[in-house]
Design a protein around this motif. Structure first.
Motif, PDB file in Angstrom:
ATOM      1  N   LEU A 131     -24.464  15.142  -1.429  1.00  0.00           N
ATOM      2  CA  LEU A 131     -25.634  15.060  -2.305  1.00  0.00           C
ATOM      3  C   LEU A 131     -25.167  14.793  -3.731  1.00  0.00           C
ATOM      4  O   LEU A 131     -24.237  15.441  -4.218  1.00  0.00           O
ATOM      5  N   ARG A 132     -25.823  13.851  -4.407  1.00  0.00           N
ATOM      6  CA  ARG A 132     -25.480  13.521  -5.788  1.00  0.00           C
ATOM      7  C   ARG A 132     -26.726  13.589  -6.650  1.00  0.00           C
ATOM      8  O   ARG A 132     -27.738  12.968  -6.338  1.00  0.00           O
ATOM      9  N   VAL A 133     -26.628  14.355  -7.709  1.00  0.00           N
ATOM     10  CA  VAL A 133     -27.738  14.480  -8.658  1.00  0.00           C
ATOM     11  C   VAL A 133     -27.142  14.308 -10.044  1.00  0.00           C
ATOM     12  O   VAL A 133     -26.480  15.210 -10.565  1.00  0.00           O
ATOM     13  N   GLY A 134     -27.367  13.116 -10.641  1.00  0.00           N
ATOM     14  CA  GLY A 134     -26.717  12.831 -11.905  1.00  0.00           C
ATOM     15  C   GLY A 134     -25.213  12.907 -11.729  1.00  0.00           C
ATOM     16  O   GLY A 134     -24.633  12.317 -10.831  1.00  0.00           O
ATOM     17  N   GLY A 135     -24.549  13.682 -12.545  1.00  0.00           N
ATOM     18  CA  GLY A 135     -23.102  13.836 -12.432  1.00  0.00           C
ATOM     19  C   GLY A 135     -22.682  14.981 -11.533  1.00  0.00           C
ATOM     20  O   GLY A 135     -21.497  15.304 -11.462  1.00  0.00           O
ATOM     21  N   LEU A 136     -23.639  15.561 -10.827  1.00  0.00           N
ATOM     22  CA  LEU A 136     -23.344  16.679  -9.934  1.00  0.00           C
ATOM     23  C   LEU A 136     -23.178  16.171  -8.511  1.00  0.00           C
ATOM     24  O   LEU A 136     -23.977  15.380  -8.019  1.00  0.00           O
ATOM     25  N   ARG A 137     -22.126  16.623  -7.838  1.00  0.00           N
ATOM     26  CA  ARG A 137     -21.824  16.205  -6.472  1.00  0.00           C
ATOM     27  C   ARG A 137     -21.647  17.441  -5.605  1.00  0.00           C
ATOM     28  O   ARG A 137     -20.834  18.321  -5.915  1.00  0.00           O
ATOM     29  N   VAL A 138     -22.408  17.512  -4.493  1.00  0.00           N
ATOM     30  CA  VAL A 138     -22.362  18.657  -3.584  1.00  0.00           C
ATOM     31  C   VAL A 138     -22.026  18.145  -2.192  1.00  0.00           C
ATOM     32  O   VAL A 138     -22.788  17.378  -1.599  1.00  0.00           O
ATOM     33  N   ASP A 139     -20.868  18.560  -1.682  1.00  0.00           N
ATOM     34  CA  ASP A 139     -20.378  18.104  -0.379  1.00  0.00           C
ATOM     35  C   ASP A 139     -20.451  19.272   0.609  1.00  0.00           C
ATOM     36  O   ASP A 139     -19.608  20.164   0.590  1.00  0.00           O
ATOM     37  N   PRO A 140     -21.463  19.288   1.504  1.00  0.00           N
ATOM     38  CA  PRO A 140     -21.624  20.415   2.432  1.00  0.00           C
ATOM     39  C   PRO A 140     -20.606  20.422   3.565  1.00  0.00           C
ATOM     40  O   PRO A 140     -20.445  21.432   4.227  1.00  0.00           O
ATOM     41  N   ILE A 141     -19.949  19.289   3.804  1.00  0.00           N
ATOM     42  CA  ILE A 141     -18.955  19.237   4.876  1.00  0.00           C
ATOM     43  C   ILE A 141     -17.646  19.864   4.403  1.00  0.00           C
ATOM     44  O   ILE A 141     -17.055  20.711   5.081  1.00  0.00           O
ATOM     45  N   ARG A 142     -17.191  19.464   3.225  1.00  0.00           N
ATOM     46  CA  ARG A 142     -15.958  20.025   2.667  1.00  0.00           C
ATOM     47  C   ARG A 142     -16.209  21.298   1.869  1.00  0.00           C
ATOM     48  O   ARG A 142     -15.266  21.956   1.426  1.00  0.00           O
ATOM     49  N   HIS A 143     -17.481  21.641   1.667  1.00  0.00           N
ATOM     50  CA  HIS A 143     -17.865  22.815   0.877  1.00  0.00           C
ATOM     51  C   HIS A 143     -17.279  22.707  -0.528  1.00  0.00           C
ATOM     52  O   HIS A 143     -16.642  23.625  -1.053  1.00  0.00           O
ATOM     53  N   GLU A 144     -17.541  21.550  -1.163  1.00  0.00           N
ATOM     54  CA  GLU A 144     -17.004  21.284  -2.491  1.00  0.00           C
ATOM     55  C   GLU A 144     -18.125  20.881  -3.440  1.00  0.00           C
ATOM     56  O   GLU A 144     -19.093  20.229  -3.046  1.00  0.00           O
ATOM     57  N   VAL A 145     -17.945  21.251  -4.697  1.00  0.00           N
ATOM     58  CA  VAL A 145     -18.884  20.888  -5.765  1.00  0.00           C
ATOM     59  C   VAL A 145     -18.075  20.334  -6.927  1.00  0.00           C
ATOM     60  O   VAL A 145     -16.993  20.836  -7.251  1.00  0.00           O
ATOM     61  N   SER A 146     -18.601  19.272  -7.543  1.00  0.00           N
ATOM     62  CA  SER A 146     -17.993  18.790  -8.782  1.00  0.00           C
ATOM     63  C   SER A 146     -19.109  18.461  -9.771  1.00  0.00           C
ATOM     64  O   SER A 146     -20.224  18.104  -9.388  1.00  0.00           O
ATOM     65  N   ALA A 147     -18.789  18.605 -11.052  1.00  0.00           N
ATOM     66  CA  ALA A 147     -19.729  18.288 -12.133  1.00  0.00           C
ATOM     67  C   ALA A 147     -19.032  17.337 -13.088  1.00  0.00           C
ATOM     68  O   ALA A 147     -18.014  17.687 -13.690  1.00  0.00           O
ATOM     69  N   ASP A 148     -19.545  16.106 -13.163  1.00  0.00           N
ATOM     70  CA  ASP A 148     -18.953  15.064 -14.011  1.00  0.00           C
ATOM     71  C   ASP A 148     -17.477  14.861 -13.687  1.00  0.00           C
ATOM     72  O   ASP A 148     -16.633  14.702 -14.572  1.00  0.00           O
ATOM     73  N   GLY A 149     -17.161  14.893 -12.381  1.00  0.00           N
ATOM     74  CA  GLY A 149     -15.803  14.660 -11.926  1.00  0.00           C
ATOM     75  C   GLY A 149     -14.894  15.865 -11.977  1.00  0.00           C
ATOM     76  O   GLY A 149     -13.743  15.798 -11.528  1.00  0.00           O
TER      77      GLY A 149
END
Length: 236
Positions: A131-149
């Motif tokens: 899931l990508r919302v603006g610069g926010l990235r939420v990966d439910p498979i890898r259970h990872e979150v990033s904000a602006d990289g």
């Protein structure tokens, strides 16, 4: 599905009671009776879930939780005889995913454990998209979150809360709706649980947590994840 559960509890009778209920549900259980042993055992063989008493010798449960959150996103269900709202918020602020006060029902403890295990290790389908919302990235498979990289470390409860809102950016969720997504039932303590998780998430994903532009308060309702951040729309 069987899980490996650690019970860190200095009261040996209560620890043994929890062990018997967990083993009855098919889980393997390790018991420790002080915080130092809990940290050592977790580092040696990380469990799928930690049931953690606050009042323990050598290292108390709050310090165990604080130390763990620097090292892992292990789900933590905290047990305590303290029942004030300040105690609840402190436990959640340190990274606990759930919180029960003593005396408690062993059946409710098992229900809370099932929910945490389902929401963390087995709750999300493998086919969920990133899931990508603006610069926010939420990966439910890898259970990872990033904000602006930049990688963001979230507790399991924080991740679930963010994933729910990122799936429907712009939608306003009530605190009660978010509690139901987190815990699976609606009688868990108070809506301040959500407020504590939101405060922690803002520290992690906002450029300026005091002036949030991503995780917004909807006054009189609850919270939403903005579908635009600095002109970048959902999916951009």
């Amino acid at each position: 599905m069987s899980a490996h559960v650690m019970v860190a509890e200095d009261d040996e009778k209560q620890a043994d009671l929890a062990r018997r209920y967990l083993e009855h549900e098919g889980h393997s259980v390790v018991l420790v009776h002080n915080g130092r042993d809990a940290l050592d055992e977790i580092r040696r063989q990380p469990p799928d879930l930690l049931i953690l008493d606050v009042m323990m010798p050598k290292v108390d449960g709050l310090d165990v939780c604080r130390i763990l959150r620097r090292e892992s996103d292990l789900p933590v269900l905290m047990l305590t005889a303290r029942c004030t709202e300040e105690d609840l918020l402190l436990g959640l602020d340190l990274g606990a995913d759930d919180y029960m006060t003593k005396p408690y029902s062993p059946r409710e403890l098992m229900a809370r454990a099932r929910v945490l295990l389902r929401r963390t290790k087995w709750g999300e389908p493998r086919s969920d998209p990133v899931l990508r919302v603006g610069g926010l990235r939420v990966d439910p498979i890898r259970h990872e979150v990033s904000a602006d990289g930049r990688r963001v470390d979230c507790t399991p409860a924080e991740f679930q809360l963010l994933h729910v809102m990122a799936a429907q950016p712009g939608r306003a969720f009530t605190r009660q709706q978010l509690l139901e997504h987190l815990h699976g039932f609606d009688r868990y303590i108070t809506s301040r649980t959500i407020d504590a998780h939101v405060m922690n998430l803002r520290k992690k994903i906002e450029p300026n947590p005091r002036k949030p532009v991503r995780l917004l308060t909807v006054f009189g309702i609850g919270y939403k994840l903005a579908d635009t951040v600095d002109g970048r729309r959902h999916g951009a």
